[in-house]
Design a protein around this motif. Structure first.
Motif, mmCIF file in Angstrom:
data_model
loop_
_atom_site.group_PDB
_atom_site.id
_atom_site.type_symbol
_atom_site.label_atom_id
_atom_site.label_comp_id
_atom_site.label_asym_id
_atom_site.label_seq_id
_atom_site.Cartn_x
_atom_site.Cartn_y
_atom_site.Cartn_z
ATOM 1 N N VAL A 223 0.923 -1.400 -0.460
ATOM 2 C CA VAL A 223 0.159 0.070 -0.536
ATOM 3 C C VAL A 223 1.365 1.450 0.562
ATOM 4 O O VAL A 223 1.838 0.915 -0.404
ATOM 5 N N SER A 224 0.091 2.066 -0.284
ATOM 6 C CA SER A 224 1.132 3.951 -0.366
ATOM 7 C C SER A 224 1.071 4.191 1.083
ATOM 8 O O SER A 224 0.171 3.922 1.933
ATOM 9 N N GLY A 225 2.427 5.033 1.302
ATOM 10 C CA GLY A 225 2.669 5.679 2.165
ATOM 11 C C GLY A 225 1.120 6.400 2.615
ATOM 12 O O GLY A 225 0.291 6.792 4.118
ATOM 13 N N LYS A 226 0.307 7.634 1.646
ATOM 14 C CA LYS A 226 -0.489 8.352 1.538
ATOM 15 C C LYS A 226 -1.519 7.067 2.465
ATOM 16 O O LYS A 226 -2.478 7.925 3.979
ATOM 17 N N THR A 227 -1.919 5.413 1.678
ATOM 18 C CA THR A 227 -2.904 5.300 2.169
ATOM 19 C C THR A 227 -2.796 4.841 3.845
ATOM 20 O O THR A 227 -3.986 5.081 4.792
ATOM 21 N N LEU A 228 -1.915 4.573 4.036
ATOM 22 C CA LEU A 228 -1.630 4.206 5.718
ATOM 23 C C LEU A 228 -1.669 5.451 6.922
ATOM 24 O O LEU A 228 -2.314 5.805 7.631
ATOM 25 N N LEU A 229 -1.225 6.694 5.832
ATOM 26 C CA LEU A 229 -1.400 8.566 6.807
ATOM 27 C C LEU A 229 -3.266 8.167 6.705
ATOM 28 O O LEU A 229 -4.117 8.464 7.580
ATOM 29 N N ASP A 230 -4.134 8.465 5.554
ATOM 30 C CA ASP A 230 -5.722 8.043 5.533
ATOM 31 C C ASP A 230 -6.343 7.102 6.678
ATOM 32 O O ASP A 230 -6.636 7.479 7.499
ATOM 33 N N MET A 231 -5.408 6.472 6.675
ATOM 34 C CA MET A 231 -6.411 4.969 7.735
ATOM 35 C C MET A 231 -5.665 5.628 9.292
ATOM 36 O O MET A 231 -6.990 5.638 10.052
ATOM 37 N N GLU A 232 -4.836 6.876 9.315
ATOM 38 C CA GLU A 232 -4.371 6.664 11.456
ATOM 39 C C GLU A 232 -5.741 7.693 11.647
ATOM 40 O O GLU A 232 -5.622 7.972 12.644
ATOM 41 N N ARG A 233 -5.999 9.007 9.392
ATOM 42 C CA ARG A 233 -6.393 10.256 10.092
ATOM 43 C C ARG A 233 -7.636 9.791 10.122
ATOM 44 O O ARG A 233 -8.843 11.088 10.470
ATOM 45 N N GLU A 234 -8.339 8.122 9.546
ATOM 46 C CA GLU A 234 -9.655 7.856 9.427
ATOM 47 C C GLU A 234 -10.372 8.640 8.299
ATOM 48 O O GLU A 234 -11.769 8.987 8.435
ATOM 49 N N ASP A 235 -9.758 8.842 7.251
ATOM 50 C CA ASP A 235 -9.714 9.964 6.125
ATOM 51 C C ASP A 235 -10.330 8.544 4.840
ATOM 52 O O ASP A 235 -8.891 8.604 4.087
ATOM 53 N N TYR A 236 -10.992 8.133 4.439
ATOM 54 C CA TYR A 236 -10.971 7.161 3.335
ATOM 55 C C TYR A 236 -11.530 7.974 1.903
ATOM 56 O O TYR A 236 -12.393 7.363 1.340
ATOM 57 N N ALA A 237 -12.017 8.876 1.696
ATOM 58 C CA ALA A 237 -12.308 9.522 1.081
ATOM 59 C C ALA A 237 -11.856 9.083 -1.197
ATOM 60 O O ALA A 237 -12.798 9.235 -1.155
ATOM 61 N N ASP A 238 -10.780 9.197 -0.560
ATOM 62 C CA ASP A 238 -10.072 9.135 -1.424
ATOM 63 C C ASP A 238 -10.181 7.323 -1.812
ATOM 64 O O ASP A 238 -9.748 6.117 -1.519
ATOM 65 N N PRO A 239 -10.960 6.913 -3.244
ATOM 66 C CA PRO A 239 -11.145 5.704 -3.458
ATOM 67 C C PRO A 239 -9.916 4.369 -4.307
ATOM 68 O O PRO A 239 -10.129 3.834 -3.528
ATOM 69 N N VAL A 240 -8.347 5.089 -4.153
ATOM 70 C CA VAL A 240 -7.304 4.393 -3.919
ATOM 71 C C VAL A 240 -6.552 3.778 -2.628
ATOM 72 O O VAL A 240 -6.645 2.901 -2.851
ATOM 73 N N THR A 241 -6.949 4.658 -1.197
ATOM 74 C CA THR A 241 -7.565 4.520 0.033
ATOM 75 C C THR A 241 -8.695 3.887 0.443
ATOM 76 O O THR A 241 -8.530 2.618 0.844
ATOM 77 N N GLN A 242 -9.663 3.678 -0.140
ATOM 78 C CA GLN A 242 -10.768 2.782 -0.032
ATOM 79 C C GLN A 242 -10.372 1.195 -0.662
ATOM 80 O O GLN A 242 -10.257 0.309 0.114
ATOM 81 N N ALA A 243 -9.585 1.007 -1.779
ATOM 82 C CA ALA A 243 -9.457 -0.420 -2.647
ATOM 83 C C ALA A 243 -8.187 -0.526 -1.525
ATOM 84 O O ALA A 243 -8.502 -1.808 -1.513
ATOM 85 N N GLN A 244 -7.099 0.162 -1.357
ATOM 86 C CA GLN A 244 -5.936 -1.023 -0.680
ATOM 87 C C GLN A 244 -6.036 -0.529 0.913
ATOM 88 O O GLN A 244 -5.344 -2.005 0.813
ATOM 89 N N SER A 245 -6.946 0.208 1.116
ATOM 90 C CA SER A 245 -6.897 -0.431 2.878
ATOM 91 C C SER A 245 -8.243 -1.443 2.871
ATOM 92 O O SER A 245 -7.621 -2.305 4.193
ATOM 93 N N LYS A 246 -9.397 -1.807 2.171
ATOM 94 C CA LYS A 246 -9.579 -3.167 2.039
ATOM 95 C C LYS A 246 -8.398 -4.285 2.164
ATOM 96 O O LYS A 246 -8.845 -5.124 2.634
ATOM 97 N N GLN A 247 -7.919 -3.989 1.081
ATOM 98 C CA GLN A 247 -7.249 -5.536 1.249
ATOM 99 C C GLN A 247 -5.926 -5.589 2.341
ATOM 100 O O GLN A 247 -6.130 -6.929 3.011
ATOM 101 N N LEU A 248 -5.835 -4.217 2.613
ATOM 102 C CA LEU A 248 -4.527 -4.295 4.183
ATOM 103 C C LEU A 248 -5.775 -5.060 5.149
ATOM 104 O O LEU A 248 -5.079 -5.693 5.776
#
Length: 274
Positions: A223-248
């Motif tokens: 996953v990208s570093g941005k996805t990890l940082l978004d998850m820490e902030r509970e910010d799932y607005a980015d579709p890439v974050t949604q997809a990568q966080s689901k797999q993670l």
């Protein structure tokens, strides 16, 4: 969107899926299992039914998630009788006030009253609710108190009932479950270099330690570093974050489950690709 018939069929599969959470004779794998509490009598405790199954001819065994006593097993004597007060009360996703007694792992339900104040779950939200319940049944030790997680569960049910995006709501709850039970590592810092996660870099997350820089031919989800940082902030607005966080989260939960399948999640995947 699945049809009503598909949802009805799926709901018929949910009960055995949850029942499979505690196979007879198999040791339970639980997050941060503590020594069980042994209170003699509890009165007016907020709680939700996670799962119930028949016991003898007229009774039920109820897996209840309570705010101050965690997940408890209760015998509801006579609950299957047609005139039993408990028969219509012990429903999933309904806020209850419960009283119980006993000092063994399986206690006796004395009373349960419907509290109200929550919208019912319907269609997709209902299936997501069963997924939450299966997570709690399989990953929480009995008698392990988690009041903050209980409050998050209530908030999650309300969000689902009000139609908030299921993928985002579920990711937040999954992360909260791992954090509240003490097995979620910080996602904002590399365990290898101790440096802050870089948004443009690629990482994997060690289930026992936390993020590290991804290497070639990784077998864990990258996953990208941005996805990890978004998850820490509970910010799932980015579709890439949604997809990568689901797999993670699927990977991290599978590690904590120790190979046990999540039956309700597979039903959700089959029906709506959550």
């Amino acid at each position: 969107m699945p049809s009503h018939d598909d949802l009805d069929d799926a709901q018929e599969l949910i009960a055995p899926a949850l029942a499979g959470g505690e196979p007879a004779g198999q040791p339970e794998r639980r997050i941060r299992a503590r020594a069980p509490l042994r209170e003699g009598r509890v009165v007016g405790q907020p709680g939700f039914v996670l799962h119930s199954y028949p016991y003898k001819e007229t009774s039920l065994i109820v897996d209840m998630f309570t705010r101050d006593h965690g997940r408890v097993g209760l015998v509801a004597k006579g609950a299957k009788r047609p005139l039993s007060k408990l028969r219509g009360v012990l429903q999933t996703f309904q806020p209850l006030s419960v009283s119980f007694s006993g000092k063994s792992e399986l206690r006796t339900l004395i009373d349960a009253e419907w509290v109200g104040g929550m919208l019912p779950l319907e269609r997709t939200a209902l299936l997501c609710g069963f997924y939450l319940n299966e997570l709690l049944v399989k990953l929480l030790a009995r008698d392990d108190r988690h009041p903050a997680l209980f409050d998050h569960y209530v908030s999650t049910l309300n969000q689902l009932a009000h139609g908030e995006p299921a993928q985002i709501v579920l990711r937040k709850f999954e992360r909260a479950l791992l954090k509240e039970t003490g097995v979620a590592a910080e996602l904002g810092r590399s365990t290898r270099t101790r440096a802050a996660v870089e948004p443009a870099a690629s990482y994997v997350v060690d289930p026992e330690r936390g993020p590290r820089e991804a290497q070639p031919a990784e077998v864990w989800p990258v996953v990208s570093g941005k996805t990890l940082l978004d998850m820490e902030r509970e910010d799932y607005a980015d579709p890439v974050t949604q997809a990568q966080s689901k797999q993670l989260m699927r990977f991290l939960l599978a590690h904590q489950l120790g190979g046990q399948p999540l039956n309700t999640r597979q039903i959700l995947i089959d029906l709506m690709q959550l």
